[in-house]
Design an enzyme around this catalytic site. Structure first.
Site, PDB file in Angstrom:
ATOM      1  N   HIS A 229     -17.130 -61.069  15.893  1.00  0.00           N
ATOM      2  CA  HIS A 229     -17.867 -59.912  15.936  1.00  0.00           C
ATOM      3  C   HIS A 229     -17.150 -58.795  15.149  1.00  0.00           C
ATOM      4  CE1 HIS A 229     -19.035 -55.968  17.588  1.00  0.00           C
ATOM      5  NE2 HIS A 229     -20.288 -56.712  18.186  1.00  0.00           N
ATOM      6  N   PRO A 230     -17.824 -57.798  14.640  1.00  0.00           N
ATOM      7  CA  PRO A 230     -16.938 -56.777  13.812  1.00  0.00           C
ATOM      8  C   PRO A 230     -15.917 -56.274  14.450  1.00  0.00           C
ATOM      9  CG  PRO A 230     -19.358 -56.528  13.411  1.00  0.00           C
ATOM     10  CD  PRO A 230     -19.178 -57.560  14.624  1.00  0.00           C
ATOM     11  N   ARG A 231     -15.685 -56.192  15.755  1.00  0.00           N
ATOM     12  CA  ARG A 231     -14.709 -55.744  16.556  1.00  0.00           C
ATOM     13  C   ARG A 231     -13.483 -56.620  16.596  1.00  0.00           C
ATOM     14  NH1 ARG A 231     -14.301 -51.592  20.375  1.00  0.00           N
ATOM     15  NH2 ARG A 231     -11.949 -51.917  20.318  1.00  0.00           N
ATOM     16  N   LYS A 232     -13.694 -57.809  16.062  1.00  0.00           N
ATOM     17  CA  LYS A 232     -12.615 -58.811  16.087  1.00  0.00           C
ATOM     18  C   LYS A 232     -11.681 -58.722  14.672  1.00  0.00           C
ATOM     19  CE  LYS A 232     -14.707 -59.677  19.843  1.00  0.00           C
ATOM     20  NZ  LYS A 232     -14.517 -59.154  21.298  1.00  0.00           N
ATOM     21  N   SER A 233     -10.728 -59.604  14.507  1.00  0.00           N
ATOM     22  CA  SER A 233      -9.750 -59.596  13.443  1.00  0.00           C
ATOM     23  C   SER A 233     -10.684 -60.076  12.096  1.00  0.00           C
ATOM     24  CB  SER A 233      -8.770 -60.658  13.590  1.00  0.00           C
ATOM     25  OG  SER A 233      -8.171 -60.021  14.603  1.00  0.00           O
TER      26      SER A 233
END
Ligand SMILES: *Cc1c(COP(=O)(O)O)cnc(C)c1O
Length: 401
Positions: free
Chosen positions: A191-195
């Site tokens: 997901h875009p919140r991850k690295s």
């Protein structure tokens, strides 16, 4: 005024070029790019097999279903985690039993876990519900591994399975061993919140060839191809469907983005660590009311998020609630200054579905409650500039001095 987001994906032309290349081949559903992405991620983590899925939530569901988690079973889940960990357990018909976390690492407390198992279960059976204990879903929150050696020891004592929610933990390690290689299957998120990101996406990692094969079938409606068919390689024959499966397949378009992201994973990871070290160095003087993330000796933090805590009396709900007001005022002021912040994540036992179904009170899991009410994630993303980070530090200094 600067505008600093909480995160920003790290894309260059390479993602666009690989996506264009993939589109030109005409093969856009799960295919060679997904296989390549699986190999790259598994190799990076030091695991034999990667099984990509549409999200980490889907990957967790796939893993639980393949292992046989179902109605009549309990899976222990830390209460301070994104709700998806517990939800994936509940999808199978099993019960998510919430355990408390440590407020320094934000991860499941192995001693509390042992106390929970001792008090709630008799011979592996839940004394209240009659459910059997299936296992423990440990979460490596914000990029810091849970204490897996201790959790594995507790699980071995009770003869139950450990499964790891490594959604935030790509590249995280204990004593040089990467997440995924601790002897348990684990699940990553893109997901875009991850690295690194593929828009949406996830992956199960495992060293077990039979489990990997089973999950490959389950993510594709439970399709199985008989040995006879395989040897005859008659592509026009439809496979058999012996099991209730799902459509959890990642597309080759998403995997093309993932492959491009994996090509620069070392730079992305190094930049995150550099920015975290800079916060560690500058925060104590600028914002003494915040506690920086704690990293136990030997742990390699991946810093998916840089999550601080408001210092407070964490021993009572009243103390936590009082400090929460200050945290929220601080978040408001930072927002006014153009700086996006978030609380780390939520305490699942305070969320409606779990509160109603299991009758939790906020103070039942006080560590998770404190983390929910007092945590503050500061902006951190690969490519964040020093002036951007200095602006965050300076605003914190101004607001509370
Ligand atoms: C982000 C996250 C998930 C869900 O990942 P998706 O890919 O969005 O489904 C699950 N667990 C944790 C701990 C997460 O941070």
């Amino acid at each position: 005024m600067m505008r600093i987001p909480i995160m920003r994906p790290c894309f260059t032309d390479e993602e666009a070029l690989l996506v264009a290349e993939t589109l030109k081949t005409g093969w856009v559903a799960q295919g060679p790019r997904v296989a390549e992405f699986e190999r790259l991620v598994a190799k990076y983590e030091g695991v034999r097999f990667g099984v990509a899925a549409t999200s980490c939530t889907a990957a967790l569901h796939l893993l639980f279903a393949a292992l046989g988690v179902r109605e009549g079973f309990d899976v222990i889940v830390p209460s301070y985690t994104f709700v998806a960990t517990a939800n994936a357990v509940e999808y199978t018909g099993a019960n998510a039993v919430l355990a408390d976390v440590r407020t320094d690492t934000y991860n499941i407390d192995p001693e509390g876990l042992e106390r929970l198992l001792e008090s709630r279960y008799e011979g592996g059976v839940n004394k209240q519900t009659g459910n059997k204990l299936f296992g423990i879903a440990a979460v490596h929150l914000f990029g810091l591994c849970a204490d897996i050696p201790a959790i594995n020891a507790v699980a071995a004592k009770y003869g139950v399975q450990v499964m790891e929610d490594a959604a935030c933990a790509l590249g995280a390690s204990i004593d040089g061993r990467r997440e995924g290689a601790f002897g348990n299957p684990s699940c990553l998120s893109f997901h875009p919140r991850k690295s690194i990101t593929t828009g949406e996406g996830g992956m199960v990692l495992t060293d077990d060839p039979a489990l990997a094969e089973h999950m490959r079938g389950l993510r594709s409606h439970g399709a199985s191809v008989s040995e006879v068919q395989r040897h005859a390689s008659k592509g026009y024959l439809l496979p058999d469907y012996d099991e209730l499966g799902y459509n959890y397949r990642m597309t080759d378009i998403q995997a093309a983005v993932g492959v491009a992201q994996m090509r620069k994973i070392d730079e992305i990871a190094a930049d995150r660590r550099r920015l975290a070290a800079r916060y560690d160095a500058l925060l104590p003087a600028a914002a003494p009311f915040l506690r920086a993330p704690f990293v136990p000796a030997g742990y390699g933090h991946a810093y998916q998020s840089y999550v601080t805590m408001m210092r407070a009396d964490e021993s009572s709900k009243a103390g936590i609630d009082e400090a929460r007001e200050k945290r929220n005022a601080l978040m408001d002021a930072l927002e006014q200054a153009g700086i996006a912040t978030r609380q780390g994540t939520h305490a699942v036992h305070t969320l409606g579905y779990y509160r109603e179904k299991y009758g939790y009170r906020a103070e039942d899991l006080l560590g998770a409650y404190a983390c929910d009410r007092l945590s503050l994630a500061l902006p951190l993303y690969a490519g964040m500039t020093d002036p951007e980070q200095d602006y965050v530090i300076e605003k914190l200094r101004e607001l509370y001095h």
